[in-house]
Motif scaffolding. Structure first.
Motif, short mmCIF file in Angstrom:
data_model
loop_
_atom_site.label_atom_id
_atom_site.label_comp_id
_atom_site.label_asym_id
_atom_site.label_seq_id
_atom_site.Cartn_x
_atom_site.Cartn_y
_atom_site.Cartn_z
N ILE A 35 0.97 -1.24 0.05
CA ILE A 35 0.02 0.07 0.13
C ILE A 35 0.81 1.27 -0.04
CG2 ILE A 35 -0.32 -0.04 2.31
CD1 ILE A 35 -2.96 1.28 0.12
N LEU A 36 1.96 1.20 0.65
CA LEU A 36 2.79 2.38 0.67
C LEU A 36 3.59 2.62 -0.46
CD1 LEU A 36 4.66 2.01 4.33
CD2 LEU A 36 2.54 3.04 3.77
N LEU A 37 3.89 1.68 -1.21
CA LEU A 37 4.47 1.76 -2.40
C LEU A 37 3.74 2.41 -3.59
CD1 LEU A 37 7.45 1.13 -3.90
CD2 LEU A 37 6.35 -0.84 -4.61
N THR A 38 2.38 1.63 -3.53
CA THR A 38 1.37 2.12 -4.46
C THR A 38 1.04 3.68 -4.21
OG1 THR A 38 0.72 -0.01 -4.98
CG2 THR A 38 -0.98 1.70 -5.40
N THR A 39 0.88 4.03 -2.93
CA THR A 39 0.47 5.28 -2.77
C THR A 39 1.37 6.39 -2.93
OG1 THR A 39 -0.76 4.52 -0.68
CG2 THR A 39 -0.27 6.82 -0.69
N ALA B 166 9.65 -0.51 -10.35
CA ALA B 166 9.44 -1.69 -10.80
C ALA B 166 10.54 -2.63 -10.30
CB ALA B 166 9.89 -1.64 -12.29
N ILE B 167 11.78 -1.91 -9.90
CA ILE B 167 12.73 -2.80 -9.29
C ILE B 167 12.17 -3.16 -7.86
CG2 ILE B 167 14.97 -2.97 -8.37
CD1 ILE B 167 15.84 -1.23 -10.72
N VAL B 168 11.85 -2.30 -7.11
CA VAL B 168 11.31 -2.34 -5.84
C VAL B 168 10.19 -3.37 -5.80
CG1 VAL B 168 10.51 -1.32 -3.72
CG2 VAL B 168 12.23 -0.23 -4.99
N GLY B 169 9.13 -3.05 -6.60
CA GLY B 169 7.80 -3.99 -6.75
C GLY B 169 8.43 -5.47 -7.11
N PHE B 170 9.21 -5.76 -7.96
CA PHE B 170 9.64 -6.98 -8.29
C PHE B 170 10.60 -7.84 -6.94
CE2 PHE B 170 8.02 -5.95 -12.46
CZ PHE B 170 7.43 -7.34 -12.61
N THR B 171 11.20 -6.94 -6.22
CA THR B 171 12.19 -7.65 -5.28
C THR B 171 11.41 -7.77 -3.97
OG1 THR B 171 12.84 -5.29 -4.63
CG2 THR B 171 14.38 -6.38 -6.05
N MET B 172 10.40 -7.08 -3.94
CA MET B 172 9.36 -7.49 -2.75
C MET B 172 8.72 -8.90 -3.01
SD MET B 172 7.34 -3.78 -1.86
CE MET B 172 8.33 -2.46 -0.83
N ASP B 173 8.44 -9.34 -1.62
CA ASP B 173 7.76 -10.85 -1.87
C ASP B 173 6.15 -10.53 -2.01
OD1 ASP B 173 7.42 -13.50 -1.83
OD2 ASP B 173 7.42 -13.72 0.47
#
Length: 482
Positions: free
Chosen positions: A140-144, A198-205
């Motif tokens: 939620i924090l990343l998307t916001t 994109a990098i952060v989103g794909f490295t998160m589980d």
């Protein structure tokens, strides 16, 4: 003491804005106060003071007409479905928890260009992407942060953004030339931010389940729709268009405007082309029911601009004319000139002044209208060169003023921007208790924008970016201090 008195109207204006006074009230009060200070210090007659104020207002007449046309085009793009079509195109891509932030950043950046408002873009997109994020199990924090940063993109470079037009008007540069100057840099900022998301989103589980946008919109509770209507009615209209659907070709008017702008076409031609093609395609799509309704909508846009922004700009221009008549900014100009070893350093300090002003005033428009005249006079009083080179410096000043106002606001916890975003996010997604750091922590687009423009300006690396290079010594040089 005399120098302090000359600057005291700026302090009065800043204090009023910080106290929560609307610019429409703060600017007239500060202007009246500046008039008395000017008469006292320079022994000018009141009629002379009024002449200085009016002469300065005359110099921004073009910007005032641009604002009216811009507000009309923004209304057209919202009402005819141009904005909704952009969201629908993006939502046709399969969105997962790993990509929801990236898609959100892309959609909001394009929508903010089309509508000219970051606040409206965030309000329109938050319900979709925060609930879509909920459905797919995203962060939620990343998307916001992604939709907050993207929403600011068009507010900084959009042809119809009020901050773009006001900051350009204060520096006396044409909006289209300003957009061309910063266009490649802005695109690189956005691209860099999207890559990081994109990098952060794909490295998160995070899961890879594809979400259904229609389900996200239908998941929005009824009380959220009601609360959002009270806070931002235009956002509800756009959401309803997304839910009911509009033809995807309604995105074409925006494409036409962007192509014309980056070709360097005159600003008014770009704006009226947008109005014309929104009408044509709207008639084809059925979102424009009659010519008279469309003209009424345009009139509403003119009225919106005239009801606030244009009047505010006129008072700010009058204020600037009076301040200029008594050389009010000369002390700051001399100080920064004395510590600057080059024009680049001087421009870098202009950028820092904008950051400081935004943090102090906690309002992007207040920073633009307060600090804008100061950095303008910094160049006029301390730099010499050809008219074209000085114009390029003014283009950078306009970009500084706007970028540090809009993007900088995203990194200041007490800023009104952050307060508004938290308010909207809390309304549309009550399952999370939002705080300022939620907007700031992952706002990579804002971080990259603020840091890069300062670093590029100071180091001269802006020469590597097409159209963004500042003229360097000896083409431009600091004037010798007397």
């Amino acid at each position: 003491m005399k120098a302090f008195l000359k600057l005291s109207p700026v302090i009065v204006l800043a204090a009023l804005m910080m106290k929560g006074f609307d610019a429409l009230l703060a600017a007239p009060i500060a202007t009246i106060y500046a008039s008395f200070i000017a008469m006292f210090l320079t022994k000018q007659k009141f009629n002379s003071i009024v002449d200085h104020a009016i002469d300065n207002v005359k110099e921004i007449q073009v910007a005032l007409f641009i604002l009216m046309a811009a507000y009309a085009m923004a209304e057209a793009f919202m009402s005819t479905g141009v904005g909704a079509s952009l969201i629908l195109i993006a939502l046709k891509v399969g969105i997962t928890a790993k990509t929801v932030a990236v898609v959100g950043a892309i959609v909001t950046s394009i929508l903010s260009i089309a509508t000219g408002t970051s606040w409206g873009t965030f309000a329109a997109c938050a319900p979709i992407f925060l609930w879509l994020n909920h459905i797919v199990g995203g962060n939620i924090l990343l998307t916001t942060a992604a939709i907050a940063g993207g929403a600011c993109f068009g507010d900084n470079i959009g042809l119809i953004s009020d901050t773009t037009i006001v900051s350009s008007g204060i520096q006396k540069v044409e909006v289209v030339r300003r957009i061309r100057h910063q266009g490649v840099w802005s695109a690189l900022v956005l691209l860099s931010g999207i890559i990081v998301f994109a990098i952060v989103g794909f490295t998160m589980d995070l899961p890879s389940t594809v979400g259904d946008p229609a389900e996200a919109i239908n998941s929005i509770p009824a009380d959220v729709w009601t609360a959002l209507a009270e806070k931002r009615e235009s956002a509800v209209k756009l959401l309803e268009q997304v839910r009911s659907g509009v033809p995807l070709y309604m995105a074409i008017p925006l494409v036409i405007v962007l192509v014309l702008a980056f070709m360097g076409t005159q600003t008014f031609i770009c704006l009226f082309a947008g109005l014309f093609f929104a009408y044509i395609f709207g008639m084809m799509a059925g979102t424009v029911t009659s010519t008279m309704d469309y003209l009424d909508m345009m009139m509403g846009g003119f009225a919106s601009a005239g009801g606030w922004v244009i009047v505010m700009m006129m008072w700010v221009a009058a204020f600037g004319g009076i301040m200029k008549s008594m050389s009010a900014f000369e002390p700051i100009s001399k100080l920064l000139s004395r510590i600057s070893g080059s024009v680049r350093q001087l421009m870098f300090y202009n950028g820092l002044l904008c950051v400081f002003g935004n943090a102090t005033l906690a309002d992007e428009m207040a920073q633009i209208v307060t600090i804008g005249p100061i950095i303008k006079e910094m160049v006029e009083n301390n730099v010499e060169g050809s008219e074209e080179d000085l114009y390029t410096l003014r283009l950078r000043n306009a970009t500084f003023s706007d970028a540090m106002g809009v993007f900088g606001s995203q990194l200041i916890p007490w800023h009104v921007y952050i307060a508004f975003y938290m308010g909207i996010a809390t309304i549309v997604y009550p399952l999370h208790e939002f705080v300022a750091i939620d907007i700031i922590r992952y706002n990579f687009i804002a971080m990259i924008a603020v840091a890069s423009i300062l670093i590029l300006t100071l180091t001269g690396l802006d020469r590597l970016i097409p159209l963004f290079k500042l003229p360097s010594e000896p083409a431009v040089r600091l004037k010798k201090q007397k």
